[in-house]
Every structure is written in structure tokens, then in C-alpha cells.
Motif scaffolding. Sequence first.
Motif, PDB file in Angstrom:
ATOM      1  N   GLY A   1       0.808  -1.203   0.000  1.00 39.41           N
ATOM      2  CA  GLY A   1       0.000   0.000   0.000  1.00 39.41           C
ATOM      3  C   GLY A   1       0.843   1.256   0.000  1.00 39.41           C
ATOM      4  O   GLY A   1       0.417   2.309  -0.485  1.00 39.41           O
ATOM      5  N   PHE A   2       2.057   1.172   0.501  1.00 42.27           N
ATOM      6  CA  PHE A   2       2.954   2.323   0.562  1.00 42.27           C
ATOM      7  C   PHE A   2       3.516   2.649  -0.808  1.00 42.27           C
ATOM      8  O   PHE A   2       3.652   3.805  -1.199  1.00 42.27           O
ATOM      9  CB  PHE A   2       4.086   1.983   1.548  1.00 42.27           C
ATOM     10  N   GLY A   3       3.856   1.631  -1.538  1.00 45.28           N
ATOM     11  CA  GLY A   3       4.503   1.822  -2.830  1.00 45.28           C
ATOM     12  C   GLY A   3       5.391   0.632  -3.144  1.00 45.28           C
ATOM     13  O   GLY A   3       5.136  -0.487  -2.698  1.00 45.28           O
ATOM     14  N   LEU A   4       6.452   0.856  -3.877  1.00 47.69           N
ATOM     15  CA  LEU A   4       7.360  -0.209  -4.274  1.00 47.69           C
ATOM     16  C   LEU A   4       8.504  -0.346  -3.276  1.00 47.69           C
ATOM     17  O   LEU A   4       8.889   0.610  -2.604  1.00 47.69           O
ATOM     18  CB  LEU A   4       7.922   0.080  -5.668  1.00 47.69           C
TER      19      LEU A   4
ATOM     20  N   ARG B   1       9.663   3.063  -1.292  1.00 46.03           N
ATOM     21  CA  ARG B   1       9.502   4.333  -2.009  1.00 46.03           C
ATOM     22  C   ARG B   1       8.018   4.695  -2.080  1.00 46.03           C
ATOM     23  O   ARG B   1       7.215   3.933  -2.622  1.00 46.03           O
ATOM     24  CB  ARG B   1      10.080   4.201  -3.407  1.00 46.03           C
ATOM     25  N   LEU B   2       7.667   5.826  -1.510  1.00 44.78           N
ATOM     26  CA  LEU B   2       6.280   6.279  -1.506  1.00 44.78           C
ATOM     27  C   LEU B   2       5.817   6.558  -2.932  1.00 44.78           C
ATOM     28  O   LEU B   2       6.409   7.382  -3.641  1.00 44.78           O
ATOM     29  CB  LEU B   2       6.117   7.530  -0.646  1.00 44.78           C
ATOM     30  N   SER B   3       4.769   5.861  -3.336  1.00 47.26           N
ATOM     31  CA  SER B   3       4.216   6.067  -4.672  1.00 47.26           C
ATOM     32  C   SER B   3       3.324   7.302  -4.695  1.00 47.26           C
ATOM     33  O   SER B   3       2.618   7.584  -3.727  1.00 47.26           O
ATOM     34  CB  SER B   3       3.406   4.830  -5.083  1.00 47.26           C
ATOM     35  N   LYS B   4       3.361   8.044  -5.781  1.00 43.84           N
ATOM     36  CA  LYS B   4       2.513   9.237  -5.914  1.00 43.84           C
ATOM     37  C   LYS B   4       1.039   8.869  -5.954  1.00 43.84           C
ATOM     38  O   LYS B   4       0.179   9.679  -5.634  1.00 43.84           O
ATOM     39  CB  LYS B   4       2.910  10.007  -7.176  1.00 43.84           C
ATOM     40  N   THR B   5       0.741   7.631  -6.354  1.00 48.79           N
ATOM     41  CA  THR B   5      -0.654   7.186  -6.422  1.00 48.79           C
ATOM     42  C   THR B   5      -1.030   6.305  -5.242  1.00 48.79           C
ATOM     43  O   THR B   5      -2.088   5.699  -5.221  1.00 48.79           O
ATOM     44  CB  THR B   5      -0.893   6.393  -7.714  1.00 48.79           C
ATOM     45  N   SER B   6      -0.146   6.257  -4.244  1.00 46.17           N
ATOM     46  CA  SER B   6      -0.379   5.372  -3.094  1.00 46.17           C
ATOM     47  C   SER B   6      -1.567   5.835  -2.275  1.00 46.17           C
ATOM     48  O   SER B   6      -1.815   7.025  -2.113  1.00 46.17           O
ATOM     49  CB  SER B   6       0.865   5.335  -2.204  1.00 46.17           C
ATOM     50  N   THR B   7      -2.311   4.854  -1.737  1.00 50.02           N
ATOM     51  CA  THR B   7      -3.395   5.185  -0.808  1.00 50.02           C
ATOM     52  C   THR B   7      -2.828   5.663   0.517  1.00 50.02           C
ATOM     53  O   THR B   7      -3.522   6.270   1.316  1.00 50.02           O
ATOM     54  CB  THR B   7      -4.275   3.953  -0.561  1.00 50.02           C
TER      55      THR B   7
ATOM     56  N   ARG C   1       9.910  10.374  -1.080  1.00 51.02           N
ATOM     57  CA  ARG C   1       9.814   9.934   0.312  1.00 51.02           C
ATOM     58  C   ARG C   1      10.293   8.486   0.350  1.00 51.02           C
ATOM     59  O   ARG C   1       9.640   7.587  -0.194  1.00 51.02           O
ATOM     60  CB  ARG C   1       8.380  10.023   0.820  1.00 51.02           C
ATOM     61  N   LEU C   2      11.414   8.256   0.996  1.00 47.25           N
ATOM     62  CA  LEU C   2      12.013   6.926   1.026  1.00 47.25           C
ATOM     63  C   LEU C   2      12.279   6.499   2.475  1.00 47.25           C
ATOM     64  O   LEU C   2      12.711   7.312   3.294  1.00 47.25           O
ATOM     65  CB  LEU C   2      13.326   6.894   0.253  1.00 47.25           C
ATOM     66  N   LEU C   3      12.043   5.225   2.752  1.00 46.09           N
ATOM     67  CA  LEU C   3      12.415   4.630   4.030  1.00 46.09           C
ATOM     68  C   LEU C   3      13.461   3.563   3.768  1.00 46.09           C
ATOM     69  O   LEU C   3      13.282   2.715   2.875  1.00 46.09           O
ATOM     70  CB  LEU C   3      11.196   4.004   4.729  1.00 46.09           C
ATOM     71  N   ILE C   4      14.538   3.568   4.560  1.00 45.45           N
ATOM     72  CA  ILE C   4      15.635   2.624   4.353  1.00 45.45           C
ATOM     73  C   ILE C   4      15.680   1.671   5.542  1.00 45.45           C
ATOM     74  O   ILE C   4      15.876   2.086   6.689  1.00 45.45           O
ATOM     75  CB  ILE C   4      16.989   3.353   4.184  1.00 45.45           C
ATOM     76  N   TYR C   5      15.484   0.379   5.257  1.00 42.45           N
ATOM     77  CA  TYR C   5      15.447  -0.666   6.261  1.00 42.45           C
ATOM     78  C   TYR C   5      16.622  -1.634   6.081  1.00 42.45           C
ATOM     79  O   TYR C   5      17.253  -1.682   5.027  1.00 42.45           O
ATOM     80  CB  TYR C   5      14.156  -1.479   6.156  1.00 42.45           C
TER      81      TYR C   5
ATOM     82  N   PHE D   1       4.765  -0.328   9.679  1.00 44.79           N
ATOM     83  CA  PHE D   1       4.083   0.359  10.768  1.00 44.79           C
ATOM     84  C   PHE D   1       3.321   1.600  10.277  1.00 44.79           C
ATOM     85  O   PHE D   1       3.012   2.490  11.057  1.00 44.79           O
ATOM     86  CB  PHE D   1       5.087   0.769  11.846  1.00 44.79           C
ATOM     87  N   GLY D   2       3.014   1.629   8.979  1.00 42.18           N
ATOM     88  CA  GLY D   2       2.329   2.786   8.426  1.00 42.18           C
ATOM     89  C   GLY D   2       0.929   2.983   8.985  1.00 42.18           C
ATOM     90  O   GLY D   2       0.434   4.107   9.037  1.00 42.18           O
ATOM     91  N   LEU D   3       0.273   1.908   9.394  1.00 46.61           N
ATOM     92  CA  LEU D   3      -1.091   2.008   9.923  1.00 46.61           C
ATOM     93  C   LEU D   3      -1.143   1.920  11.438  1.00 46.61           C
ATOM     94  O   LEU D   3      -2.217   1.965  12.027  1.00 46.61           O
ATOM     95  CB  LEU D   3      -1.967   0.888   9.335  1.00 46.61           C
ATOM     96  N   ALA D   4       0.018   1.789  12.067  1.00 41.90           N
ATOM     97  CA  ALA D   4       0.054   1.593  13.516  1.00 41.90           C
ATOM     98  C   ALA D   4      -0.406   2.842  14.254  1.00 41.90           C
ATOM     99  O   ALA D   4      -0.297   3.969  13.758  1.00 41.90           O
ATOM    100  CB  ALA D   4       1.466   1.214  13.951  1.00 41.90           C
TER     101      ALA D   4
END
Length: 815
Positions: free
Chosen positions: A507-510, A526-532, A566-570, A641-644
Motif C-alpha cells: 500500500g505504501f509503494g514499491l 519508495r512512496l508512490s505518488k498514487t499510493s493510498t 519519500r524513502l524509508l531505508i530498512y 508500521f504505516g497504519l500503527a
Amino acid sequence: MAYWHFTTFLCTILHAVTLLKFSIGADTLRPNQTIVNGQTLISQSQIFEVGFFSPGASANSFLGIWYRNTPDVVCWVANRNNPITDPEGVFLAIARNGALVISGAGRVIWSANSSGRVASNPILQLLDTGNLVVVDEAGESSSPKSYIWQSFDYPSDTRLPGMDMVDNTDTGQEKYLTSWRNSDDPSPGNFSYRIENQGLAEMVIFQGTTKIYRTGQWNGLGFMGTPPYQSPAFKSNFEFKNDVLVSMSEIYNYSMVARLRIEPSGILQRYSMNEKKDKWNLVFTLPQDLCDNYGRCGPYGICNTDKTPICECLKGFAPKAQQEWDWSSGCARIRPLDCGDGDGFVGLSGVKFPDMLKFWLNTSMTIDECRAECLKNCNCTAYANPYRTGGRSGCLIWFGDLIDIREVPGADNKQILYIRLPVSELESTNLEKTQRKKKMPGKVRLTLAAAGVVFFCLICCTTLVIRRLKRQAERKNEDLELPLFRLSMIAAATNNFSNGNMIGEGGFGLVYKGNLSAEEEIAVKRLSKTSTQGLEEFKNEVILIVKLQHRNLVRLLGCCIEGEERLLIYEYMQNGSLDYFVFDETRRKLLTWPKRFDIIMGIARGLLYLHHDSRLRIIHRDLKTSNILLDANLNPKISDFGLARTSGCDQSVDRTKRVVGTYGYMAPEYAIDGKFSVKSDVFSMGVLLLEIVSGKRNRGFTYCGHHHSLLGHAWLLWQENKDLELIDECLNDTFVESQVKRCIQVGLLCVQRFPEDRPVMSSVLFMLGSEGVVLPQPKEPGFFMEGSCSNSAENHIRSTESNKGSITITELEPR
């Protein structure tokens, strides 16, 4: 003449029953009155009720006390060992001498004699404390000492505020809790909770005569193995005689309705009633985790739930067994003691002291004298000062094996256990540092200290300047207190976000795999521009996870915010997500039962951390197999944890108009009403359990014999005692039957329809890891009556609810 006597007797009984009818709902029973089935006494404040009842599905009847607003919660039973098989004609009466009697069919079923005191006018009264007492109505005093008889002297499975637990060797009096045999049978079960005065007092749960849990010794402030529960509402009273704990009780507080119960499974749980007085909130559970299980790591082992495995040996010891998972035999010394001046000690703080199986206790000796005393005896293995009050000193010495040591979060680090070792096993580095420090001239130390302060200030100033420059290049509201990566660096690491590096989508993106260096692999979301999910979820995930540190949670390395990116690095998880294995016909074979059980336990530990042990109390809201990542060793880590959301306490329930999550994992109260709590995550955990055991998805599950989901299918098999038919066929050669059956039952407990019926995660983890514990019986699972859903229903569900002219619309968004 006989006819006249019968008529007189009948008239007397009718008169008594008539009198009682006028007093139904009152709190008092008099000698000319009786209570029969369907009649009760009610305490003055309408909290407690006493009468005859039938527990669960049992056909037998018992005299008991229960809470009027929650009548299924029984706190005391009179005739535990004498069930009433036919309630017809059975009644409770109080005799002129104050004795209580349950009679029926011309025989006495149960009786309770008075304390020997004579009462001119005895009455039976149900107090607001839940205590059923016989008092002299003509007496002047109403204090407990004036009671002719009281139910508090004969506890069942529940301790109420004001009720004493007693261990008085002088009088031979003992008062302790004993579990029910099961939910349908209140006769004494296998578990008891009592005071044990063996040297120093502690509270112990026994299974028969075997210890399964102990609080740790009393140190003058509390029981050292149990961090104090910080609540002004719960205050305890302890009575000691010559360091012996004679009695303990919780001080009665009329504004707080609470209880402590030993469950039929052997778990001790504390509950408090909510403000509406219609539901119970679980406050805590003991044992609270696997390390609370008595002797979990065997002799000379120490338990720590934050480590994998949770058991390790004390310094100077090595495991006896070769298998890493078998700690029952504990550890053994690497080198034997020298028995004399050749031995020393290593200090261990923040732990529950070992059980006092063989010991010597002196209540006035100094700690130095204690050390010397230990060295005199070759059988001495450890010593400590057991007290923490008013500078008091004493000496506690252990002989033989050291059993049941665990690290206690939040424990007092000033209370130290000194473990005896040969000098060859002691580290010399600390001693050398100390000697070097002593030999170092004062001027040199002062110069070094000043230089350190200057160096520290320079680092701070440099850090502040760099941080300010970074902030100026970013938007004001996007400072997330996390290491920032340059977009060019991440683009290079992911081969400019090429399709060949893409490893997932949500749901976040790719999600992309990247290489920062030859040794360091990363995963980039990577946050998609069309992401919910938008910037709000992005920030939410960063803010929450940056404050979470646990081995079963995926580790966030940093983020990147440049322009619209918008990027998250894990950290990179080499084996992807759990669903990649468990639902694949070929790869599922790599997950043998021992590995699946390890994954289950790891997920449970991670979720327990989120709910109970983290700085923030987190409700994940999207726990599912695709959000469980596996590292190179197939160790599980909870991710996404995007919905947490944060939660104030275990019992808090929040509500949202925007229900987001994944079909098949959402709890009924969340999917339908938008209500979520820690119990919503517990439901998802139950779904995960059943999916891991069966290798089948809950959503889309089909079976030729019915139209239920995987949860309903598991429930039907469990009711028919065919639960092993649920197991994944590829596990037939590796599964452990007791573990599988326990996982299925715990899974069913987690997916029960109503959230108040589901266990908390501390109980889930305890039940999963405890062999031989009697588990509660699960009730019907959520969505049990539902068949297969249509595609349109799966894609979008709306529920409307009218309340005084207003309409609330709940939207369910699939992910």
C-alpha cells in the motif's frame, strides 16, 4: 397428632418463605428464612450477589458469590467438593447457633460452623466487600474480629480487596487460592497461589506440589522478581513477624472494584472493573512471559526475553546439553572451584535471585562478612544482601545449584547477586582499569577530563551546525529525527530504482533492494505518488519505528526526503516475507515444525513488546504474513508500521471512521464498527497462528464440507477433537503433537468473536511456551456464521449506524 405436627411444620416453612420473599434483594438472611434456587441476597451497593448457580455447561448447582453486573464472574463457592445434583428442594439456612447449612432431600449437603462464639441473634449478611459474614445483630461491634464466621476465611480461586492470604505457622492457619478444575467445575483444581516462607517470603504458584512460578524474595520494598505495579488504587498490606510474612491483603477501596484470580490454566490474572461497571479490564498476568516459568533455563542458567535464545549460562558456566533448545539440564562449571583464596565473585544486578532451596540466612551480618562466610564453605555458590530498606544489611548464602534466575526489566540494580567463580574465570580487565585509575596522577586525570569536555563540546557544536544546515534544506514539518540519506546515494544503491532491484509492492509503494557497500544490503520503500498511503502514513511509520528496538521488529536505518521523494531505508531481509514460504507448495517444505514454532514465538515476542514493553504502546493494525519478514536464519521480524497507532493502556479502545487493513486478518469489531485495541492485534495473531500451522490462507479458504473460513474450519475440527487434521501435510515428519495442539488452541482463543474473551499477548506467549498448562476453552471465533464473500463485498464494505438522527459511515479499505 402426627397430622398436627406436620401441619405446624408446613406452616413454619411457608411463613419463612413468605418472610424471605419480602426480603429478596436485601443483604441479610435471618434464622427464620431460607434461600432456595432462584433467590439471592444482594450487597447494599448492588455489587455482589449470593445464591445458587450452575457454572458453564454443568448441570450441578453450587452456592456462590458473584458480581451482580457480570453474573458469569463467580468469586467464591461454598460447596466446591459437594455439588448439588438436583436443586429441587435444596435451601440455605442459618441456624440459631450461627451455623450455615445447605440441606436437601433430608440430608446436609454442606455446613459451616461458627467460630465458637455464641450469638443471641445471628444473621447472615453479604457485605459490599464481597465477604459473606455471620454476625450477631445484637452485638455492638461490626469489625472483622466480631464476625462469627466469614467467607473470607475460606478463599476459593479469587482474592478480593480486604481478604487476607495467610501463612501462620504459630496458629497453623493457611489461606490461599485454589483454581477451579475447569470452567464447568469449581472443585479444587491443580493450581494454587500462596505465601511461601522459606527463608525469605515470596508468593508462589504451585501445580500440585511443583512450583511453576514465584515472585522472587521479599527485599523490604517488594518482591524482587516482580516490578511494582504503579497504581495508587492498588495498595497492599503486609504483616510480618520476625521476618516471616504472616499475612498479606489488598486494602479495600470502595471506589475500585478489583479481583485477583488463579485461572484453571494456572495463570494468575488481576482485573479491574470499568467505569460503567459492566466489563472487566485485565490489568496484568503472572507469569507474564516465558522467563517467569520456574527454572526455565535450568541450574546456573539465566533467562532474558530480549535475547535469542532466551536462556544463557552464567559467567563461568557452559550448557550441559548439546542442543541449543534443551535447557532443562541447565549449565555446569567450566572449571571447578578452588575452594579457598583461589576463588572470587562476579556481581550480577537487575535479576531475580535464585530460589532458596539450600541456604543460610543471617539478618545482621554486613556484606563483607557475608563474603568471608561464603569463602569458608566450599559448598557456597553465591551470596547477597537480601534487603533494600533503611540501609539494612544481611547475609543470604546459597549452597548447591542456583535455579530460576531471570533478568527483570526495571529491577533495582543496587541489589547484587555475587556468584562464586574460580579466579581463572574472572575477568581481569575491570580490575586492571581500577588499578590503572588509582595509579594515574591527579593532574593527568584532570587534564584528560578537561580535554574530554572540550572535545565533547566541539562534537556537539559540529553536530548542531550540520543538523541546522540539513533542516534548512528540508521543509519545517519534515524533521523526523532519523539519519537522512541523500537521494543520489539511494538511487545509486538501487541501480536508479530499476525493475531488476524491485522486490515487493504494498500500500505504501514499491520496495527495492539496494547495496550501500559490498557488505551492507538495504531495503528501500519508495512512496508512490498514487499510493493510498500518503505523507501522513510515511511520517507515522518513521515516528513510531524509530522509537522501537527489538530483535523481532525490522530495523529502520534512515529515511530520505528530497523534493517529492519519500524513502524509508530498512535492513534487508534475505528471505523476504513469511507468506513467500508458508503458502508456496515447494518452499513451505523448508519451514519444518521446529522452525515454524520458532517463528510463532518470535512474532509473539515482537507483538508483546509493541503492546507492553516499548516506550510507546503500539497497536499495529495490519499484522499479516506478508508483514512478517525473515532474515538469513529465518528469524521473524514484524514490519510495516504505516497504519500503527499508539494506545494509552491495555484496555483502551479507539474508534476510526477510516478502517484500513487486510481482509482475513481484521477483528470483527474493527472491520464492522471501526473499534480497535490491542485485542485487534491479538485477533490477527490468532489468524497468523492458524495459517502457519495449516499452510493455508484464511481469506479464500475453501472446504468441500462447509463454507466457513479457515477460522471456522479450525473451530469445527477442534470441537470434534480432530484438530490435528488442520496441520500442513508437509509437517507430518517433524511436528510435535503437544506444540501443534497448543498452537491451534491458542490461535482459537485469539480469534474469539468478542475482544474481552481474547487473551492479552503476555498470556498468549506464556500459553504457547508452557508445557502441561491447562488452557482455557475457546469460544466461537469471529465471523463464524459467515460464508464465502462475494467479490463486490470483498472490494468494498460499508456499514451505517443511526444514532439520534446522526449517521456514521465506516469505510473499509483493502490493502
